[in-house]
Motif scaffolding. Structure first.
Motif, PDB file in Angstrom:
ATOM      1  N   PHE A  31       0.811  -1.216   0.000  1.00  0.00           N
ATOM      2  CA  PHE A  31       0.000   0.000   0.000  1.00  0.00           C
ATOM      3  C   PHE A  31       0.853   1.278   0.000  1.00  0.00           C
ATOM      4  CE2 PHE A  31      -4.118  -1.900   2.044  1.00  0.00           C
ATOM      5  CZ  PHE A  31      -4.408  -2.527   0.854  1.00  0.00           C
ATOM      6  N   PRO A  32       1.958   1.328   0.782  1.00  0.00           N
ATOM      7  CA  PRO A  32       2.756   2.561   0.774  1.00  0.00           C
ATOM      8  C   PRO A  32       3.295   2.933  -0.609  1.00  0.00           C
ATOM      9  CG  PRO A  32       3.313   1.224   2.686  1.00  0.00           C
ATOM     10  CD  PRO A  32       2.422   0.378   1.816  1.00  0.00           C
ATOM     11  N   ASP A  33       3.530   1.949  -1.481  1.00  0.00           N
ATOM     12  CA  ASP A  33       4.027   2.268  -2.823  1.00  0.00           C
ATOM     13  C   ASP A  33       3.050   3.176  -3.560  1.00  0.00           C
ATOM     14  OD1 ASP A  33       6.138   0.584  -2.263  1.00  0.00           O
ATOM     15  OD2 ASP A  33       5.346  -1.096  -3.425  1.00  0.00           O
ATOM     16  N   LEU A  34       1.770   2.849  -3.475  1.00  0.00           N
ATOM     17  CA  LEU A  34       0.764   3.663  -4.153  1.00  0.00           C
ATOM     18  C   LEU A  34       0.580   4.997  -3.443  1.00  0.00           C
ATOM     19  CD1 LEU A  34      -1.447   4.209  -6.203  1.00  0.00           C
ATOM     20  CD2 LEU A  34      -3.016   2.827  -4.814  1.00  0.00           C
ATOM     21  N   ALA A  35       0.502   4.965  -2.116  1.00  0.00           N
ATOM     22  CA  ALA A  35       0.270   6.207  -1.378  1.00  0.00           C
ATOM     23  C   ALA A  35       1.392   7.210  -1.635  1.00  0.00           C
ATOM     24  CB  ALA A  35       0.148   5.903   0.111  1.00  0.00           C
ATOM     25  N   ARG A  36       2.632   6.740  -1.616  1.00  0.00           N
ATOM     26  CA  ARG A  36       3.764   7.652  -1.807  1.00  0.00           C
ATOM     27  C   ARG A  36       3.807   8.204  -3.224  1.00  0.00           C
ATOM     28  NH1 ARG A  36       7.696   3.590   1.646  1.00  0.00           N
ATOM     29  NH2 ARG A  36       6.687   4.042   3.661  1.00  0.00           N
ATOM     30  N   LEU A  37       3.389   7.394  -4.193  1.00  0.00           N
ATOM     31  CA  LEU A  37       3.351   7.903  -5.560  1.00  0.00           C
ATOM     32  C   LEU A  37       2.223   8.918  -5.722  1.00  0.00           C
ATOM     33  CD1 LEU A  37       5.211   7.309  -7.940  1.00  0.00           C
ATOM     34  CD2 LEU A  37       3.450   5.793  -8.854  1.00  0.00           C
ATOM     35  N   MET A  38       1.089   8.672  -5.055  1.00  0.00           N
ATOM     36  CA  MET A  38       0.021   9.666  -5.073  1.00  0.00           C
ATOM     37  C   MET A  38       0.482  10.963  -4.428  1.00  0.00           C
ATOM     38  SD  MET A  38      -3.383   7.370  -4.157  1.00  0.00           S
ATOM     39  CE  MET A  38      -4.459   8.823  -4.134  1.00  0.00           C
ATOM     40  N   LEU A  39       1.168  10.871  -3.302  1.00  0.00           N
ATOM     41  CA  LEU A  39       1.650  12.082  -2.629  1.00  0.00           C
ATOM     42  C   LEU A  39       2.650  12.828  -3.506  1.00  0.00           C
ATOM     43  CD1 LEU A  39       2.035  10.613   0.963  1.00  0.00           C
ATOM     44  CD2 LEU A  39       0.339  12.307   0.222  1.00  0.00           C
ATOM     45  N   ALA A  40       3.477  12.090  -4.241  1.00  0.00           N
ATOM     46  CA  ALA A  40       4.405  12.736  -5.166  1.00  0.00           C
ATOM     47  C   ALA A  40       3.646  13.417  -6.298  1.00  0.00           C
ATOM     48  CB  ALA A  40       5.390  11.705  -5.716  1.00  0.00           C
ATOM     49  N   GLY A  41       2.647  12.746  -6.836  1.00  0.00           N
ATOM     50  CA  GLY A  41       1.860  13.341  -7.907  1.00  0.00           C
ATOM     51  C   GLY A  41       1.107  14.581  -7.461  1.00  0.00           C
ATOM     52  N   LEU A  42       0.760  14.621  -6.176  1.00  0.00           N
ATOM     53  CA  LEU A  42       0.051  15.775  -5.620  1.00  0.00           C
ATOM     54  C   LEU A  42       1.014  16.889  -5.207  1.00  0.00           C
ATOM     55  CD1 LEU A  42      -2.475  13.786  -3.415  1.00  0.00           C
ATOM     56  CD2 LEU A  42      -3.072  15.186  -5.408  1.00  0.00           C
ATOM     57  N   GLY A  43       2.323  16.658  -5.378  1.00  0.00           N
ATOM     58  CA  GLY A  43       3.312  17.671  -5.037  1.00  0.00           C
ATOM     59  C   GLY A  43       3.652  17.741  -3.569  1.00  0.00           C
ATOM     60  N   ARG A  44       3.273  16.704  -2.803  1.00  0.00           N
ATOM     61  CA  ARG A  44       3.521  16.719  -1.356  1.00  0.00           C
ATOM     62  C   ARG A  44       4.741  15.893  -0.970  1.00  0.00           C
ATOM     63  NH1 ARG A  44      -2.573  15.141   0.055  1.00  0.00           N
ATOM     64  NH2 ARG A  44      -1.661  14.491   2.069  1.00  0.00           N
TER      65      ARG A  44
END
Length: 492
Positions: free
Chosen positions: A324-337
């Motif tokens: 799960f962290p793989d997806l969450a961290r990529l989402m956070l990167a895509g959101l600029g966070r």
């Protein structure tokens, strides 16, 4: 490929058998005569390796031969030894040579004491006689190997890519690639049984491996002992791999709420939203934004974070809570966070091999439709019904352009044979959904029982900490007695 997916079988007559005695031990005929030696790599020091010779073409058994790499860890207690437990890998295209080492870490002593753990690299894979398509680096990107449609839903790019992959594999793969099929894997398994000197064998098959496992139980029922099929594919012989790819739409829908709950937990350092209900629209909006404004991602393949890369990461991350962290961290990167993580690429030679075996299995097992118009219509409908997977599950694959016809018709799994099959299945499996497992359960009829784990992810037995489900499978392996009826195991 856990899951590019695919397979099918040879239609053979099956001998009608009554159930075998539950605890009858299979006969073992002395030394197997194989040349066992230490395995390469970092494996359990007890694991030994050898090779078995099998025909390239079972219609010409004395013709050209190829080799299968096999391994074993002997039973921990020779006085309690019951027989062989063959671990059948997923994929198609997955290596199984070191599965005994990983299984030995997880299996309870009651199973380890009774079974030699045996693994193998399937025909064409790993250290067996290998195959490769020699694909271009760009075509090895998972967003190309899995046919994600373009941002506007067009599949023109997919058609060009899949046609190129089919033509390249056909040109470079050679006779071994053309011989790969699920039915031949079942025949190879029986050759392994014979080489080991076993009258019957037990098996623990996972993911795609449940299909050749079911085929083996259908083609060679008299040589089966205790068969555990874990994370089960729909055996529909008219679709096989097409059906498995299509199952991703329901599988993702079943599983995504587990991620949404995790990704909104207040104590989660990778939290992406405040409530579970916010996670799905956030993911869909971000994927759509990245479709049109991708972020540069040097070193990745492709070298950008686009919408389909995010969707592919989503699909892979749903396989296990630990991902799960793989997806969450990529989402956070895509959101600029967050910054983008360092890309992780598999060794290209290994990916070439896995891809070739996967494509060959999918395409040699059963014919696929060749009309691009039908795929385009299916993709449009599926994108509307299942936006998480955006049309991928019903899109075109290399098999639409495969120049070779299947050598034989698929095997139909039936209820004819000994009542010695146990299915283990998660309720929320993203790759082999529960509804497909129910169809395999129905095909086996009274030959099988099913243990359903109220768990999410791919792999059920010894994978979720579900004591009820694990105990049911362990008891079957140790005693040979199946549950009297299907079992539902609630979450612990």
């Amino acid at each position: 490929m856990s899951k590019l997916t695919g397979t099918t079988l040879a239609a053979l007559a099956v001998t009608v058998l009554s159930a075998l005695p539950a605890a009858a031990a299979p006969e073992h005929h002395g030394d197997d005569g194989l040349n066992w030696s230490a395995c390469q790599g970092q494996v359990d020091p007890r694991q030994q390796c050898a090779s078995v010779t099998v025909p390239l073409d079972y219609n010409d058994p004395d013709g050209q031969q190829i080799t299968l790499a096999i391994s074993r860890i002997p039973a921990a207690e020779s006085g309690l030894r019951h027989g062989v437990l063959l671990t059948v890998p997923g994929g198609p295209g997955g290596s199984g040579l070191n599965l005994p080492s990983s299984a030995a870490k997880r299996l309870p002593p009651s199973v380890r004491d009774r079974f030699d753990l045996v693994g193998f690299d399937p025909r064409g894979a790993g250290r067996s006689t290998p195959v490769s398509c020699g694909l271009d680096h760009a075509d090895l990107a998972m967003v190309n190997l899995r046919p994600w449609p373009a941002a506007d839903g067009s599949i023109d790019g997919n058609i060009a890519t899949e046609r190129r992959i089919a033509e390249t594999c056909a040109r470079n793969g050679g006779p071994v690639l053309r011989s790969i099929s699920s039915a031949n894997e079942a025949r190879d398994i029986d050759r392994i049984r014979q080489a080991l000197g076993e009258r019957r064998l037990s098996a623990w098959a996972t993911s795609y491996g449940t299909y050749p496992g079911a085929v083996y139980a259908t083609m060679f029922p008299r040589h089966t002992d205790r068969i555990v099929l874990d994370s089960n594919d729909d055996p529909d012989p008219s679709r096989v791999g097409r059906g498995w790819l299509a199952a991703f739409d329901q599988g993702a829908e079943d599983r995504f709420p587990d991620f949404a709950k995790w990704a909104s937990a207040p104590d989660n350092p990778d939290r992406v939203a405040d409530t579970p209900e916010q996670v799905r629209p956030l993911f869909l909006d971000l994927a759509a934004r990245l479709d049109h404004s991708p972020l540069p991602w040097p070193g990745a393949n492709p070298a950008e974070l686009n919408g389909n890369v995010l969707r592919e990461t989503m699909l892979e991350s749903l396989y296990a809570d630990a991902r799960f962290p793989d997806l969450a961290r990529l989402m956070l990167a895509g959101l600029g966070r967050r910054p983008l993580p360092a890309p992780v690429l598999p060794p290209e030679q290994a990916l070439q091999n896995t891809t070739a075996v996967s494509v060959a299995t999918l395409c040699n097992d059963v014919s696929w439709p060749s009309d691009p118009t039908g795929y385009a219509e299916d993709v449009a409908a599926d994108r509307a019904a299942h936006p998480l997977t955006a049309g991928l599950p019903v899109n075109v694959m290399p098999c639409a352009f495969w120049p070779f016809k299947p050598a034989e018709p698929p095997v139909r799994v039936t209820d004819r044979g000994p009542a010695n099959v146990l299915l283990a299945q998660n309720l929320r499996d993203p790759a082999t959904p529960y509804r497909g497992a129910l169809k395999l359960r129905a095909a086996f009829g009274d030959r099988a029982r099913m243990v359903t784990f109220d768990s999410g992810g791919h792999d059920a037995y010894l994978a979720n900490g579900n004591a009820c489900g694990d105990a049911a499978v362990t008891d079957f392996l140790v005693t040979g007695r199946r549950p009297a009826e299907d079992v539902f195991c609630p979450a612990d």
